[in-house]
Design an enzyme around this catalytic site. Structure first.
Site, PDB file in Angstrom:
ATOM      1  N   HIS A  44       2.688   2.427   2.943  1.00 21.65           N
ATOM      2  CA  HIS A  44       1.268   2.072   2.930  1.00 21.65           C
ATOM      3  C   HIS A  44       0.862   1.745   1.501  1.00 21.65           C
ATOM      4  O   HIS A  44       1.255   2.446   0.569  1.00 21.65           O
ATOM      5  CB  HIS A  44       0.452   3.256   3.475  1.00 21.65           C
TER       6      HIS A  44
ATOM      7  N   HIS B 241       3.150  -6.528   1.941  1.00 16.21           N
ATOM      8  CA  HIS B 241       2.853  -6.317   0.521  1.00 16.21           C
ATOM      9  C   HIS B 241       3.889  -6.807  -0.486  1.00 16.21           C
ATOM     10  O   HIS B 241       3.594  -6.836  -1.675  1.00 16.21           O
ATOM     11  CB  HIS B 241       2.578  -4.834   0.259  1.00 16.21           C
TER      12      HIS B 241
END
EC number: 4.6.1.18
Length: 128
Positions: free
Chosen positions: A119, A12
């Site tokens: 996450h 990410h």
């Protein structure tokens, strides 16, 4: 092996670049970051902000995660992100992605010591 925090960064974080209008960005990045091995990851978001700014989200607004867990946090400010979405009919090993640059609040799940993102849960338009 790779820790969950390291996996979050691999999947990410793309701090060094600004959101790309280049249609090939996602195809290149998804491959580069090993998300097209064995199968094509269907949706993935890259964040173009300094890592420390993303880690700081763990100390911002607490929200409930999509899966009902309570360790998610929403960024106070909008962040530059790029959303990669598998194109219809795209089949492994030929993973093809659409690239959408956006400016949104991000929602991440955090855990551990130090308390860091592990996450990427969602991105939202506004702060409600």
């Amino acid at each position: 092996g790779e820790s969950r925090a390291e996996k979050f960064q691999r999947q990410h974080m793309d701090s060094g670049s600004s959101p790309s209008s280049s249609s090939t960005y996602c195809n290149q990045m998804m491959k580069l970051r090993n998300m097209t091995q064995g199968s094509c990851k269907s949706v993935n978001t890259f964040v173009h902000e300094p890592l420390v700014d993303v880690q700081n989200v763990c100390f911002q607004e607490k929200v409930t995660c999509k899966n009902g867990q309570t360790n998610c946090f929403k960024s106070n400010s909008r962040m530059h992100i790029t959303e990669c979405r598998l194109t219809n009919g795209s089949k492994y090993p030929n993973c093809a992605y659409g690239t959408s640059p956006k400016e949104r609040h991000i929602i991440v799940a955090c855990e551990g010591s130090p308390y860091v993102p592990v996450h990427f849960d969602d991105s939202v338009e506004d702060s409600t």
